[in-house]
Design a protein around this motif. Sequence first.
Motif, PDB file in Angstrom:
ATOM      1  N   ILE A 112       0.832  -1.208   0.000  1.00 21.69           N
ATOM      2  CA  ILE A 112       0.000   0.000   0.000  1.00 21.69           C
ATOM      3  C   ILE A 112       0.867   1.259   0.000  1.00 21.69           C
ATOM      4  O   ILE A 112       0.555   2.250  -0.659  1.00 21.69           O
ATOM      5  N   ARG A 113       1.962   1.207   0.741  1.00 18.33           N
ATOM      6  CA  ARG A 113       2.839   2.372   0.856  1.00 18.33           C
ATOM      7  C   ARG A 113       3.456   2.746  -0.492  1.00 18.33           C
ATOM      8  O   ARG A 113       3.589   3.931  -0.833  1.00 18.33           O
ATOM      9  N   PHE A 114       3.848   1.746  -1.266  1.00 17.48           N
ATOM     10  CA  PHE A 114       4.584   2.025  -2.503  1.00 17.48           C
ATOM     11  C   PHE A 114       3.749   1.884  -3.773  1.00 17.48           C
ATOM     12  O   PHE A 114       4.134   2.412  -4.817  1.00 17.48           O
ATOM     13  N   ALA A 115       2.612   1.166  -3.706  1.00 16.62           N
ATOM     14  CA  ALA A 115       1.824   0.942  -4.929  1.00 16.62           C
ATOM     15  C   ALA A 115       0.344   1.234  -4.744  1.00 16.62           C
ATOM     16  O   ALA A 115      -0.438   0.989  -5.672  1.00 16.62           O
ATOM     17  N   GLY A 116      -0.052   1.729  -3.569  1.00 17.15           N
ATOM     18  CA  GLY A 116      -1.466   1.974  -3.342  1.00 17.15           C
ATOM     19  C   GLY A 116      -2.213   0.664  -3.107  1.00 17.15           C
ATOM     20  O   GLY A 116      -1.609  -0.405  -2.993  1.00 17.15           O
ATOM     21  N   ASN A 118      -3.604  -1.576  -4.760  1.00 22.65           N
ATOM     22  CA  ASN A 118      -3.706  -2.367  -5.990  1.00 22.65           C
ATOM     23  C   ASN A 118      -4.006  -3.814  -5.608  1.00 22.65           C
ATOM     24  O   ASN A 118      -3.171  -4.489  -4.997  1.00 22.65           O
ATOM     25  N   LEU A 119      -5.199  -4.303  -5.959  1.00 26.42           N
ATOM     26  CA  LEU A 119      -5.616  -5.634  -5.521  1.00 26.42           C
ATOM     27  C   LEU A 119      -4.714  -6.740  -6.061  1.00 26.42           C
ATOM     28  O   LEU A 119      -4.472  -7.736  -5.388  1.00 26.42           O
ATOM     29  N   PHE A 120      -4.231  -6.548  -7.291  1.00 27.09           N
ATOM     30  CA  PHE A 120      -3.345  -7.578  -7.851  1.00 27.09           C
ATOM     31  C   PHE A 120      -2.065  -7.689  -7.031  1.00 27.09           C
ATOM     32  O   PHE A 120      -1.638  -8.792  -6.678  1.00 27.09           O
ATOM     33  N   LEU A 121      -1.450  -6.558  -6.705  1.00 27.81           N
ATOM     34  CA  LEU A 121      -0.207  -6.585  -5.943  1.00 27.81           C
ATOM     35  C   LEU A 121      -0.454  -7.040  -4.504  1.00 27.81           C
ATOM     36  O   LEU A 121       0.385  -7.729  -3.909  1.00 27.81           O
ATOM     37  N   LEU A 122      -1.600  -6.688  -3.931  1.00 20.85           N
ATOM     38  CA  LEU A 122      -1.934  -7.191  -2.597  1.00 20.85           C
ATOM     39  C   LEU A 122      -2.094  -8.708  -2.634  1.00 20.85           C
ATOM     40  O   LEU A 122      -1.640  -9.409  -1.730  1.00 20.85           O
ATOM     41  N   GLY A 123      -2.727  -9.201  -3.692  1.00 20.95           N
ATOM     42  CA  GLY A 123      -2.867 -10.650  -3.842  1.00 20.95           C
ATOM     43  C   GLY A 123      -1.542 -11.347  -4.060  1.00 20.95           C
ATOM     44  O   GLY A 123      -1.355 -12.501  -3.660  1.00 20.95           O
ATOM     45  N   MET A 124      -0.585 -10.637  -4.678  1.00 17.65           N
ATOM     46  CA  MET A 124       0.730 -11.227  -4.918  1.00 17.65           C
ATOM     47  C   MET A 124       1.495 -11.483  -3.614  1.00 17.65           C
ATOM     48  O   MET A 124       2.435 -12.270  -3.594  1.00 17.65           O
ATOM     49  N   VAL A 125       1.073 -10.831  -2.533  1.00 20.88           N
ATOM     50  CA  VAL A 125       1.683 -11.128  -1.237  1.00 20.88           C
ATOM     51  C   VAL A 125       1.454 -12.592  -0.889  1.00 20.88           C
ATOM     52  O   VAL A 125       2.385 -13.324  -0.523  1.00 20.88           O
TER      53      VAL A 125
END
Length: 217
Positions: A112-116, A118-125
């Motif tokens: 969230i800090r670096f990319a907002g 973004n559901l795709f990037l959150l899911g990539m966690v």
Amino acid sequence: MTCAKWHCLNRAMTMRLTRLAFLLNHFFASNNRMLQPRRTVTLLSLIYLAVSVGLLIYTVNTPSRTRKFVEKDAQHYIAIGRALASGDLSMSYVKGRPYRQPLYPTLLSVVIRFAGENLFLLGMVNVTLGLAIIWLVYFSILKFFANNAIACFVGFLAVINRFLYQQVSLALGTEHLFMLLLLLVVLWFGSYISRGNPRHLILASSAAGLAYLTRPN
């Protein structure tokens, strides 16, 4: 099921898996060069990433699935991650219900800090955590049996585990992180019992503490 029946079933399953492991060890003993660790772990990783990333892309691009992806527990994790990303470390959410542990939202806060949000990037966690689980399972079995074929077989069982993909395609959750830490607890504590090295006990205790900061139950 009574304890006695459960013990007998568990013992029977353990014996069957042990026999299968030694059978694979004997059958592939002369062909282990075909299953080199680098090639095997690369193949397992590619299979897992192709399926999990594909499911994640489908989820975040399907409105009905996207809504479910951030409902219930996930909305709390995102809210906590948002607060952490903004520099709010007061953990004021502890005063409310339901109570959420901070470690998983901390991982989300980095995204969230670096990319907002973004559901795709959150899911990539969770996709990344699942990949770490597969690597840990593969290399642990490889070290235990010292046989590439057995490690490949068990690693493949991990790759086809539906639970890993359900947590990627259904919702953001703590399950992947908790499984990874729990595996580390078992492996390091087992190493401590077999070798008596205090360092392994410290590592197991640390992983257990992080697991509690992921899921209190």
